[in-house]
Design an enzyme around this catalytic site. Structure first.
Site, PDB file in Angstrom:
ATOM      1  N   ASP A 144       0.836  -1.209   0.000  1.00 38.93           N
ATOM      2  CA  ASP A 144       0.000   0.000   0.000  1.00 38.93           C
ATOM      3  C   ASP A 144       0.861   1.245   0.000  1.00 38.93           C
ATOM      4  O   ASP A 144       1.216   1.756   1.056  1.00 38.93           O
ATOM      5  CB  ASP A 144      -0.909  -0.046   1.228  1.00 38.93           C
ATOM      6  CG  ASP A 144      -2.003   1.010   1.230  1.00 38.93           C
ATOM      7  OD1 ASP A 144      -2.182   1.681   0.210  1.00 38.93           O
ATOM      8  OD2 ASP A 144      -2.661   1.146   2.273  1.00 38.93           O
ATOM      9  N   GLU A 178      -2.713  10.455   0.468  1.00 40.63           N
ATOM     10  CA  GLU A 178      -3.921   9.620   0.412  1.00 40.63           C
ATOM     11  C   GLU A 178      -4.286   9.051   1.773  1.00 40.63           C
ATOM     12  O   GLU A 178      -5.469   8.903   2.103  1.00 40.63           O
ATOM     13  CB  GLU A 178      -3.707   8.481  -0.592  1.00 40.63           C
ATOM     14  CG  GLU A 178      -4.971   7.680  -0.929  1.00 40.63           C
ATOM     15  CD  GLU A 178      -5.250   6.530   0.044  1.00 40.63           C
ATOM     16  OE1 GLU A 178      -6.396   6.033   0.064  1.00 40.63           O
ATOM     17  OE2 GLU A 178      -4.321   6.153   0.794  1.00 40.63           O
ATOM     18  N   GLU A 179      -3.282   8.749   2.577  1.00 44.45           N
ATOM     19  CA  GLU A 179      -3.517   8.106   3.868  1.00 44.45           C
ATOM     20  C   GLU A 179      -4.042   9.082   4.932  1.00 44.45           C
ATOM     21  O   GLU A 179      -4.415   8.656   6.026  1.00 44.45           O
ATOM     22  CB  GLU A 179      -2.230   7.455   4.385  1.00 44.45           C
ATOM     23  CG  GLU A 179      -1.685   6.339   3.497  1.00 44.45           C
ATOM     24  CD  GLU A 179      -2.536   5.077   3.525  1.00 44.45           C
ATOM     25  OE1 GLU A 179      -3.597   5.079   4.188  1.00 44.45           O
ATOM     26  OE2 GLU A 179      -2.135   4.095   2.872  1.00 44.45           O
TER      27      GLU A 179
END
Length: 403
Positions: A144, A178-179
């Site tokens: 990820d 994004e996280e």
């Protein structure tokens, strides 16, 4: 004497191995070898380089520099687009924590028919790149989502080398943040570009995702009055104000759907007070909901009503706009289908484009101390991305002819 015995044993063991190899060259040794491709493959080399760079959200500067240089070296035109520093970092534009999205394309055609995208930030803490077993690659971001990034770039390079794509067909976008809410993808809307299809990279176990749950994140804050714990009537304990609301939230019945299952709620972080002998003056909790049905506004309304019914003095703040369940295109043949429970950058990129979600690895090991992916999955992901890009281009050509 002990040293002599150890030396003698080692010498005997070595001689026995040498004799065994003379008799049977294909002898399997009792230690694990490294898959040959890990030292020769450009895909796996790129993946190793990406994972080897710590890029926890807010600290994506170094990996962004590496990636932009790599793409330029492979004849892409590269643009970098600055994104504001996160509030918990000291970086500024031009500083060591400078953050930027990387946008790349062929030649001068920044307007393309298909966009391929993933994110270059990771969650903390950083775990270094390591190979275990024969082709099992461990480390933060292996899954990820640096696995997707490496496979997407390699797929695009392969299609270009084979003459299957040309200038104006495909562009690449690798975003920060994004996280932590998707500020990188939100900023990417300033590109003022549209695409016929966007292929997003996230771990889907090499399956094509048909949708993912929605997300609503929020904080609850309680403010009390400090005092000596021996005289609790002289103060107001903020922890005692917060706990009943959390207990009710933890038991609340939330909406469900056939496709996405149950809406879930996670009380992820609680902090309050300064010491056991001090009445807690402040307390707060960070909570996230994964929506299987309904809208983000419905969920927010439910949270507000419930919390206020427990204690009017509690403050509720939502960390982002949030969104409901996201349906995703899955009309390309040759893929198994999957529904995922995590959120992505898909709703953060505006536009009326087709949306595909695909990538190597499993979300079940992401964000953990055992995050890992196999070299075989990375190689298969390259073929999957090539198939998706080709299908998206063919689909748009068909649409144009029919129009």
């Amino acid at each position: 004497m002990l040293l002599y015995i150890k030396w003698h044993f080692g010498l005997v063991y070595t001689l026995l191995l040498a004799r065994a190899f003379a008799i049977s060259p294909n002898l399997q040794l009792p230690f694990k070898s490294i898959h040959p491709a890990l030292t020769t493959s450009s895909l796996l080399s790129l993946h190793k380089d990406l994972v080897g760079i710590q890029s926890i959200s807010g600290n994506e500067h170094q990996v962004g520099n590496f990636l932009s240089g790599y793409l330029q070296d492979h004849n892409f035109t590269v643009e970098i687009h600055h994104v504001d520093p996160l509030s918990n970092t000291a970086g500024t534009v031009g500083g060591k924590n400078q953050r930027f999205n990387v946008f790349a394309y062929l030649g001068n055609s920044r307007k393309t028919r298909v966009l391929v995208s993933s994110h270059i930030d990771t969650v903390p803490p950083y775990w270094p790149y390591k190979v275990r077993e024969q082709d099992d690659i461990w480390g933060r971001g292996t899954v990820d989502a640096k696995g997707s990034v490496a496979a997407q770039i390699t797929a695009t390079k392969d299609l270009l080398a084979a003459g299957d794509i040309r200038e104006g067909d495909v562009s690449l976008l690798f975003v920060v943040g994004e996280e932590v809410g998707g500020d990188g993808m939100v900023a990417a809307n300033a590109l003022n570009l549209t695409w016929e299809a966007v292929i997003f990279g996230e771990p889907t176990e090499l399956k094509l995702a048909s949708g993912h749950k929605g997300v609503v994140g929020f904080k609850i804050k309680a403010t009390g009055k400090a005092g000596h714990s021996g005289y609790p009537w002289l103060g107001e304990n903020a922890n005692s104000m917060l706990i009943p609301a959390l207990a009710v939230l933890d038991k609340i019945e939330l909406p469900s759907s056939k496709k996405y299952g149950n809406t879930t709620l996670n009380i992820g972080r609680i902090e309050g007070g300064v010491a056991a002998n001090v009445i807690a003056e402040s307390s707060q909790a960070q909570i996230q909901m994964r929506l299987a049905a309904g809208t983000a506004e419905d969920a927010k309304r439910t949270v507000l009503e419930l919390v206020k019914s427990v204690d009017e003095r509690l403050e509720v703040s939502f960390v982002s706009k949030g969104y409901g369940p996201i349906d995703i295109d899955c009309d390309v043949e040759g893929f198994d289908k999957i529904v995922v429970n995590y959120g992505t950058d898909i709703p953060n990129l505006h536009g009326d484009h087709k949306k595909y979600l695909y990538g190597p690895g499993s979300i079940l090991v992401a964000h953990s101390d055992h995050e890992h992916v196999t070299a075989r999955d990375l190689e298969e992901a390259v073929e999957g991305y090539k198939k998706l890009i080709t299908a998206a281009l063919a689909c748009s050509e068909t649409d144009v002819r029919e129009t």
